[in-house]
Design a protein around this motif. Structure first.
Motif, PDB file in Angstrom:
ATOM      1  N   TYR B  82       1.552  -1.376 -34.562  1.00  9.89           N
ATOM      2  CA  TYR B  82       0.051  -0.068 -34.052  1.00  9.89           C
ATOM      3  C   TYR B  82      -1.570  -1.221 -33.866  1.00  9.89           C
ATOM      4  CZ  TYR B  82      -2.729   3.689 -32.676  1.00  9.89           C
ATOM      5  OH  TYR B  82      -3.519   4.745 -31.694  1.00  9.89           O
ATOM      6  N   SER B  86      -3.822  -1.768 -30.885  1.00  5.66           N
ATOM      7  CA  SER B  86      -4.284  -0.812 -30.407  1.00  5.66           C
ATOM      8  C   SER B  86      -5.162  -1.050 -29.660  1.00  5.66           C
ATOM      9  CB  SER B  86      -4.513  -0.284 -31.809  1.00  5.66           C
ATOM     10  OG  SER B  86      -5.584  -0.232 -32.443  1.00  5.66           O
ATOM     11  N   GLY B  92      -5.861  -5.468 -28.234  1.00  6.39           N
ATOM     12  CA  GLY B  92      -5.428  -4.645 -27.314  1.00  6.39           C
ATOM     13  C   GLY B  92      -5.899  -4.477 -26.163  1.00  6.39           C
ATOM     14  N   LEU B  97       0.290  -0.921 -25.235  1.00  2.00           N
ATOM     15  CA  LEU B  97      -0.279   0.433 -26.627  1.00  2.00           C
ATOM     16  C   LEU B  97       0.736   0.967 -25.659  1.00  2.00           C
ATOM     17  CD1 LEU B  97      -0.141   0.941 -29.280  1.00  2.00           C
ATOM     18  CD2 LEU B  97      -1.461   1.878 -29.209  1.00  2.00           C
TER      19      LEU B  97
END
Lengths: 233, 228
Positions: B82, B86, B92, B97
């Motif tokens: 995560y 994220s 990211g 995600l």
């Protein structure tokens, strides 16, 4: 003529207990050599070194005049040297699959592959065995398949680690006649053995090892004399 | 008791009528787990073979690390990944995600140590003559290692099946990285957790029955392989 295999100042250590130490040893093409000596003398280790399966700690191994290097060079040369172990391992599959393994690696396929496999099986007296499951063979049959699996590759050097130990009486003459025929095809045969009479039967040169050292190359006659004096091989 | 009997009846009805939500969750579970285990096998089998046949400094430490990774809680794996996926994380920008891809990544990380560990055991317990025989017949080290894997194939298959058993039944990674989005990332385990908390016990039970059937099949298969 260059020796097919030559060892020079070779040293191989196995832990602190054992060191194989050989100053100079040449193997001529198309001859039979017998490695004699007590258990633990280094016969199997020497065969592994000659089979290019182990690298020496010091010194060099020459194959047909070329110093054996590591990696791909060693692997390429290994295709010309085959070792039959004392207790041969059979891959899962048929006898045919086992004999085809090395041929496939050499890109021998199709009818030629089949012809060579059937011919090798015939030589060791196992014609008709090609479809049998290799793992279900008797001990003697396994040894003969292992010999055929090595011979089918037509190596320049064939190494055998006590190939006839425990072989039944009926199989022995056939097995040895196969080995005796190989020098005629230019193959150098190197055998470790405890069988004193094997040197006489195969007319080979005896090399005696003791505690990792070569005592002396001997002729068959001197080996027999040595045996007569020492009472053992 | 009536509650349980009624719920079981409703659950069986949902399964037998192939309820779209049930089928959707089962499908998502299966395809993310299969993809995850295939990737884990692609990594875990070579790594396990290397460790199994290799004799190198630090081998014991690597084995200890693998054993530790095998016991990692799924939520910890979910948490770490995560962090990477994220919006503020280093990956990211990929926008992975709460997608099935994120779940597959998590399941790969979760099961690769299991596959590797089982492969180490299979390879290390194999007959040492396999490699030598292959080498002396002219194989290179890679081909000899492949032959070794063929000879211990049932052990390696058991490794993959054990890994699959782990990922199909886990909930932490699927929840944290998939986000339990209906019709997209909702798996059997996340649906069971959510629907039961909403009072939809029969729905949870239906998925639970399917999950238990899958687990049973996986274990039967694993037992069969371990007997070979």
């Amino acid at each position: 003529m260059d020796p097919i295999l030559a060892l020079h100042n070779l040293e191989y250590r196995r832990g602190d207990q054992f060191t194989l130490n050989i100053g100079q040893l040449d193997f001529q093409p198309g001859r039979i050599y017998l490695l004699a000596g007590p258990n633990g003398a280094g016969k199997s280790t020497l065969l592994q070194l000659l089979g290019l399966l182990l690298p020496p700690d010091r010194g060099e191994i020459r194959f047909a005049g070329t110093v054996v290097q590591g990696g791909a060079h060693r692997q390429r040369l290994r295709r010309q040297v085959t070792l039959v172990e004392q207790s041969p391992f059979m891959f899962d599959g048929t006898v045919y699959d086992n004999l085809a393994f090395g041929l496939r690696l050499r890109d021998v396929r199709g009818d030629l592959q089949r012809h060579r496999i059937l011919s090798a099986l015939e030589k060791v007296g196992l014609q008709g065995f090609e479809s049998r499951q290799a793992r279900l063979l008797s001990g003697g049959e396994t040894r003969r398949v292992a010999l055929a699996r090595a011979m089918v590759l037509r190596p320049k050097v064939l190494l055998l680690d006590e190939p006839t130990a425990g072989l039944d009486r009926d199989s022995l003459p056939l097995f040895e006649s196969c080995l005796a025929a190989l020098p005629g095809e230019g193959v150098t045969v190197i055998i470790s053995t405890h069988d004193a009479d094997q040197s006489r039967r195969l007319r080979g040169e005896v090399l005696r090892l003791e505690a990792g050292r070569l005592i002396s190359p001997e002729t068959v006659e001197s080996a027999i004399t040595y045996r007569a004096v020492k009472g053992s091989f | 008791m009536d509650f349980l009997t009624e719920s079981l009846r409703a659950a069986l009805a949902l399964i037998l009528t192939l309820d779209a939500e049930v089928v959707g969750a089962v499908w998502t579970s299966l395809y993310t787990s299969v993809a995850g285990i295939l990737l884990a096998a692609a990594v875990g089998i070579p790594v396990g073979t290397l460790i199994g046949v290799g004799r190198f400094t630090g081998r014991r430490a690597v084995l200890t690390l693998l054993n530790t990774l095998m016991a990692l809680p799924t939520v910890v794996v979910g948490l770490v990944i995560y962090g990477f996926l994220s919006r503020q994380g280093p990956l990211g920008a990929l926008g992975l995600l709460f997608t099935p891809v994120a779940m597959i990544i998590g399941q790969t990380v979760l099961s690769a140590p299991i596959v590797a560990n089982y492969t180490v055991a299979a390879v290390a317990g194999a007959d040492p003559r396999i490699m030598t025989t292959a080498l002396t017949l002219g194989a290179g080290r890679l081909r000899a290692a492949w032959q070794l894997l063929l000879e211990v194939r049932f052990g390696v298959m058991a490794a993959v099946v054990a890994g699959f058993g782990r990922v199909i039944a886990e909930v932490g990674v699927a929840m944290m990285l998939g986000g339990n989005i209906r019709g997209y990332t909702r798996t059997m385990t996340t649906a069971i957790a959510l629907e039961t908390s909403k009072g939809e016990f029969a729905f949870g039970l239906a998925l639970g029955l399917v999950l238990m059937t899958v687990a049973l099949i996986v274990n039967l298969f694993l037992n069969l392989l371990q007997q070979r």
